[in-house]
Design a protein around this motif. Structure first.
Motif, PDB file in Angstrom:
ATOM      1  N   GLY C 148       0.817  -1.209   0.000  1.00 24.72           N
ATOM      2  CA  GLY C 148       0.000   0.000   0.000  1.00 24.72           C
ATOM      3  C   GLY C 148       0.851   1.259   0.000  1.00 24.72           C
ATOM      4  O   GLY C 148       0.556   2.221  -0.707  1.00 24.72           O
ATOM      5  N   LEU C 149       1.950   1.243   0.762  1.00 22.55           N
ATOM      6  CA  LEU C 149       2.816   2.438   0.844  1.00 22.55           C
ATOM      7  C   LEU C 149       3.485   2.739  -0.489  1.00 22.55           C
ATOM      8  O   LEU C 149       3.780   3.894  -0.797  1.00 22.55           O
ATOM      9  CB  LEU C 149       3.876   2.237   1.925  1.00 22.55           C
ATOM     10  CG  LEU C 149       3.349   2.267   3.363  1.00 22.55           C
ATOM     11  CD1 LEU C 149       4.460   1.920   4.339  1.00 22.55           C
ATOM     12  CD2 LEU C 149       2.749   3.631   3.686  1.00 22.55           C
ATOM     13  N   PRO C 153       0.612   6.882  -1.028  1.00 23.87           N
ATOM     14  CA  PRO C 153      -0.753   7.350  -0.778  1.00 23.87           C
ATOM     15  C   PRO C 153      -0.766   8.704  -0.083  1.00 23.87           C
ATOM     16  O   PRO C 153       0.164   9.049   0.648  1.00 23.87           O
ATOM     17  CB  PRO C 153      -1.330   6.272   0.130  1.00 23.87           C
ATOM     18  CG  PRO C 153      -0.146   5.681   0.812  1.00 23.87           C
ATOM     19  CD  PRO C 153       1.002   5.783  -0.145  1.00 23.87           C
ATOM     20  N   LEU C 156      -4.148   6.591   3.452  1.00 28.26           N
ATOM     21  CA  LEU C 156      -4.016   5.137   3.506  1.00 28.26           C
ATOM     22  C   LEU C 156      -5.156   4.574   4.361  1.00 28.26           C
ATOM     23  O   LEU C 156      -5.326   4.963   5.514  1.00 28.26           O
ATOM     24  CB  LEU C 156      -2.663   4.741   4.100  1.00 28.26           C
ATOM     25  CG  LEU C 156      -2.324   3.246   4.045  1.00 28.26           C
ATOM     26  CD1 LEU C 156      -2.116   2.792   2.606  1.00 28.26           C
ATOM     27  CD2 LEU C 156      -1.089   2.924   4.873  1.00 28.26           C
TER      28      LEU C 156
END
Lengths: 286, 254, 233, 329
Positions: C148-149, C153, C156
């Motif tokens: 995700g990082l 973002p 998040l």
């Protein structure tokens, strides 16, 4: 049985395998990425062959150029079909499959009304025989082996090395997970259809060069392709390669070991037995 | 009544349940609790035959039932409910229950096709029993409604009713209260209480700890597929390890 | 930064969300807590565009996003670490991480961020060639967050990151969320784990059966009985 | 109440009698042939729907018809059995083979099962081509006798030398088949099939042997396909391996889908309309496949429930329009 007949049949087996794998890869790509069983895949294969026929005979272009053009055109057709026919039916498994049956009717009859029902043929650029250790190997068969496995290698590289290829792999493993990484499912679906149809067109064109082309040739390809992906595990790319090799070699070698009519049934028997023990196919997940 | 011995299930390399021992006596209500992903539903799937264990045995009324199919186990009296709302959405509520009477009383193929006297009598009997079950769970007013259009709480109740129609000896309830509002939780708890009083043996998965503690005589706590505690609700409430597994740390909510 | 206005989501089955309004200011860590099936995941799915809204509106940095495609929303910097991690189990750890940066073209920035992720989770570096499906639960969660990082973002969203994690790992998770937040990323956390929520977030919404029943300062809410009910029933 | 039953009996009576009267008004071998095909297609599409009822999509009907056709032919030609016994055995053998093949494959969900059944049809064709000692290969078998005459001395003597009598025969087969299919659907077995279609794990959990019942549905559906195949070979007096191939099977699926598989009447309507309509527009014969495909696509994209869903759909659309108007007012 002498050694050269055996080698010849093994080569035949590999060349059949090459074709089956090309067809099955397209089917399995579309299945794993779009979650659609595209039953009109055999028709794409057939039209790909007709494309080469018309481009070589009417336009007088050479085989290789015709092959490239026909392949690209079929890839384009794949994109159009994805956009118009399959995207609206995404997530509706049964209806999409039935729609692809409708496509079979349409595509086959379009070709039938343009080209007629008689088989056509065009010259293979691969002629003559190659003699290795006293065994004569026909170049046209060998060409299919080389083409087939060359394209498989290229596809593997494409999937490993490119972003689009990785996105395809990701979608096939977790659709929502892939979407959450920003992967545009629509665009990758189009790419998958393009690739799948292009591979089918190449397979059709190669077969057409050895034998002949007819509007009903797609059915055979579809059956073999389906057999391969069931055997190899639905949606698995390595599975399609393994399954294609098994069924191709059975088709190539069995006729010299037994009578022809038993040979035709062995492939099916093998599938039943494998599915009894591994319902998910040879390399299917879960 | 039910004995789980050394039950283990691996998915790929990960152990979803490992070396679990649980036993349930007749008429007992046992709760199976634990945080999300602790392996509770996997235990259910293993006991009811939807999954095959990697290792271990499940014994029911003295017989090894480890590799039996779900429909066979339902016939033996082991019936479960599902976590995701699980009903036949196109049938009416009543028909859902009629359907669930599949096993009892047996009506043969020819009887039903030919509409014999005896089949008609049996069908009337099933209908009567179905209405009784609907009354018991309080769904009688909506008997004629298409199940798919029910409110969520009603669907969950219908799921329990379907299981009851299969006449279980051992009823496995998978998070019966999830997605219910406070009022619905209340009625469902009363329902389960009544079932207990009728002598039904119940294994209950619950996330809602208070509900589980109110209903169960004994509680088994799972975390990471392992049993970390077992005992009366009072014991469990005091158990440090349980509080930690549940809440992350004990001191936050004491 | 993110505003949900009166959002309603309807499914045919299970959980739904009814008239939920949530506000996530820039730079904050906001939590949404509630029991199983209360509709928490649905809220995140709606923000990411995975499920359509029945009514209501979602705004990100003043822009309406509730009609956008999932990939467009990710492109705006709204990234989700979904419940159950949703990794690509038959791909390597490295390939999973790289896919997190699918929309980015800045090779150098990506490399730097990858180093950052590996610094945050050294375990992932050790296992970068292993298949994601073979990792332990905690490692999988690290990978999901790392992935995700990689999208860089602005917001998040994490859906039950504590799921199936041992207490020690949850401590690590809390540190990680704080670190992420300090690096300028706004965080929306959906949780059941009370201690994680109290340790990392300032404001929290309590969801029950698809509705926001309480909102406010975390410390105050934790003293409230209804919050305990949301956790313990 | 009595009046309603009377109307019910009357309307169904007329519906039943009417097809028997058609040959009195319209004659000619071609018309009779089309009528026979229509009736056959109704049996086929309706029996396909029974399989569909248990949540399975089958494309094995062509293969099952081929099995039925060869079985009945060989029993009559080689063993000299009565054509009626042969017809029944044709259906039974198809059912048995469906059961045997269905068993390993029934675990496959949804379209995967359909794929395997496509395969089955292809394999049957291949076997018929290759097993030359029995089937005389691709050439097929000719001069198959028509069904034996039904003779009750002094009272009845029905021969099947005329096509019209074959039409009556298939009509009777259809009526019996439809009554059986209807009875099965409305029995507890039918209810069980429908339950499995909606949620097979829930059905399993209350004690339904879902795998077994799915095979049963498949087997029963194939029984009717076997009978129809046997009948057709006796009527046309010939059979070849590719008479009922993949395309034939697909057409049956199209009848069912276009008519709508949700209701009993759906496949009947679909088979009727799609067999008769192309004949009405015979001048455009060459466009028939396009017509077919076009109708199929139309239904797939615009009418998910098929023709039988049309009234309901129009009602909701009308309702919506009405509501909008009210809101505007």
């Amino acid at each position: 049985m002498d050694i050269s007949t055996l080698l010849q049949s093994i080569l035949n087996g590999f060349s059949s395998a090459g074709i089956y794998i090309l067809v099955a890869l397209g089917l399995t790509l579309v299945l794993s990425i779009m979650n659609i069983v595209q039953l009109a895949h055999g028709e794409i294969y057939m039209i790909g062959a007709y494309g080469v026929y018309y481009i070589t005979t009417s336009l007088g272009l050479n085989f290789f150029l015709a092959l490239v053009i026909s392949t690209l055109l079929m890839g384009g057709l794949g994109i159009v079909l994805e956009r118009l026919c399959f995207r609206p039916l995404r997530g509706q498994f049964d209806r999409a499959a039935i729609a692809s049956i409708g496509l079979i009717l349409i595509l086959q009859n379009v070709v039938l009304s343009i080209a007629g029902g008689d088989p056509r043929s065009y010259m293979s650029p691969f002629t003559g025989v190659l003699k290795i250790l006293g065994v004569a190997i026909s170049w046209d068969r060998l060409s299919i082996v080389l083409f087939g496995f060359g394209l498989v290698a290229a596809l593997f590289l494409f999937i490993r090395m490119t972003k689009t290829g990785q996105a395809m792999l990701a979608i096939s493993q977790d659709r929502d997970g892939a979407a959450l990484q920003g992967i545009n499912i629509d665009r990758i679906s189009m790419a998958a259809m393009f690739l799948g149809c292009a591979l089918a067109a190449i397979a059709g064109a190669l077969v057409g060069a050895i034998f002949s082309v007819s509007p009903t040739m797609g059915g055979f390809a579809l059956m073999k392709g389906i057999a391969v992906i069931i055997l190899g595990g639905l949606g698995s790319i390595p599975g399609a390669v393994v399954g294609g090799l098994i069924i191709g070699l059975i088709d190539g070698i069995m006729p010299i070991l037994t009578t022809t009519h038993i040979a035709g049934l062995i492939g099916f028997g093998a599938i039943i037995i494998i599915l009894l023990f591994r319902p998910q196919g040879i390399s299917g997940h879960e | 009544m039910l004995k789980i011995e050394g039950l283990t299930k691996h998915f790929g390399g990960l152990a979803a349940v490992s070396d679990l021992d649980v036993s349930i006596g007749p008429g007992e209500t046992v709760g199976l609790i634990g945080p999300n992903g602790a392996g509770k539903t996997t235990v259910f799937n293993l006991v009811t035959g939807f999954l095959r264990p990697t290792k271990g045995r499940v014994v029911f009324e003295g017989k090894d039932i480890t590799t039996k199919k779900p429909h066979y186990l339902a016939g033996k009296g082991i019936v479960r409910t599902f976590q995701a709302t699980n009903i036949f959405p196109d049938f009416t509520v009543l028909k859902n229950i009629v359907f669930a009477h599949y096993l009892r009383p047996r009506i043969s193929f020819w009887e039903t096709v030919c509409h014999t006297q005896s089949s008609r009598r049996k069908e009337a009997e099933i209908l009567q029993r179905s209405h009784k079950i609907l009354e018991l769970v309080g769904l009688e007013p909506v008997a004629g409604t298409t199940a798919g259009t029910l409110a969520h709480g009603y669907k969950r109740l219908l799921g329990i009713a379907i299981a009851l129609a299969a006449e279980p000896k051992l009823l496995l309830l998978d998070e019966p209260f999830s997605g219910m509002n406070a009022e619905e939780v209340g009625t469902t708890m009363q329902l389960i209480d009544r079932l207990e009083q009728r002598g039904l043996t119940i294994l209950l998965i619950e996330h809602n700890m208070r509900a589980a503690m109110n209903l169960c005589q004994r509680i088994v706590v799972l975390n990471f597929g392992k049993k970390i505690a077992e005992g009366s609700p009072e014991d469990i409430r005091e158990n440090k390890e349980v509080i930690q597994a549940y809440l992350g740390a004990g001191e936050v909510i004491a | 930064m993110l505003k949900l206005k009166d959002v309603t989501v309807r499914y045919e089955t299970a959980e739904a969300v009814r008239g939920v309004s949530i506000e996530v200011p820039e730079g904050s860590v906001i939590s949404v807590i509630g029991a199983n099936g209360a509709g928490k995941s649905t809220i995140l799915k709606a923000i990411s565009g995975l499920v359509p809204l029945y009514s209501g509106e979602i705004e990100f940095s003043g822009q309406k996003i509730n009609r956008m495609a999932v990939n467009q929303i990710v492109d705006l910097g709204v990234v989700q670490v979904p419940e159950g991690r949703r990794l690509f189990p038959y791909m390597s750890v490295m390939a999973n991480i790289k896919l997190g940066a699918y929309l980015r073209r800045d090779k150098r920035g990506m490399m730097a961020d990858m180093e950052e992720v590996f610094r945050l989770f050294p375990r992932l570096k050790e296992r970068s060639n292993q298949k994601a499906g073979s990792l332990s639960g905690g490692e999988q969660q690290m990978l999901a967050i790392g992935r995700g990082l990689m999208a860089r973002p602005k917001l998040l969203m994490m859906d039950e990151p504590s799921l199936g994690l041992a207490p020690v790992v949850i401590d690590l998770l809390a540190d990680t969320i704080r670190t992420i937040n300090q690096s300028g990323i706004t965080v929306l956390l959906v949780e059941q784990n009370a201690s994680l929520v109290t340790r990392v977030s300032q404001k929290c919404y309590v969801i029950e059966v698809g509705r926001v029943v309480l909102e406010g300062n975390v410390q105050e809410l934790m003293a409230d009985d209804s919050v305990r009910r949301a956790f313990l029933g | 109440m009595n009046k309603r039953i009377l109307i019910w009996i009357l309307s169904y009576g007329i519906l039943t009698v009417f097809p028997f009267l058609i040959p009195l008004f319209i004659t000619g071998p071609y018309v009779t042939h089309i009528l026979i095909l229509t009736v056959m297609n109704i049996i086929l599409a309706s029996s396909l729907r029974l399989i569909n009822l248990s949540g399975q999509l089958s494309l094995a009907h062509g293969g099952m018809m081929t099995i039925g056709a060869y079985t009945s032919t060989l029993l009559v030609v080689k063993l000299g059995l009565s054509s009626w016994v042969a017809l029944l055995l044709a259906g039974l053998l198809a059912a048995v083979i469906a059961g045997l093949v269905g068993f390993p494959f029934v675990r496959l969900k949804g379209i995967y099962f359909a794929i395997v059944t496509i395969f089955l049809t292809a394999m049957v064709t291949l076997m018929a081509q290759q097993w030359r000692s029995l089937t005389s290969g691709s050439y097929g078998i000719y001069n198959i006798p028509r069904p034996d005459p039904i003779v009750i001395p002094g009272i009845l003597n029905i021969t099947f030398t005329s096509s019209v009598n074959c039409y009556y025969l298939v009509l009777v087969i259809m009526l019996v088949s439809l009554i059986m299919l209807y009875a099965i659907e409305h029995s507890r077995i039918g209810l069980t099939f429908r339950g499995i279609q909606q949620s097979d794990s829930l059905a399993e959990s209350v004690g339904v042997n879902t795998a077994g019942l799915k095979v049963l549905a498949f087997s029963i559906g194939c029984f009717f396909a076997g009978i129809t195949g046997g009948f057709y070979s006796q009527y046309i007096m010939a059979i070849a391996p590719d008479t009922f191939g993949f395309l034939f099977t697909v057409y049956i699926l199209i009848y069912m889908t276009v008519g709508g598989s949700g209701k009993f009447i759906g496949p009947i309507l679909g088979a009727f309309i799609l067999t008769i309509l192309p004949e009405v527009m015979r001048p455009l014969k060459q466009f028939q496949p396009f017509f077919f495909a076009g109708v199929l696509m139309l239904v797939i994209f615009l009418m998910p429930e098929g023709i039988v869903g049309l009234p309901g759909r129009l009602k909701t659309i009308a309702g919506r329009l009405f509501k909008e108007q009210q809101e505007r007012a």
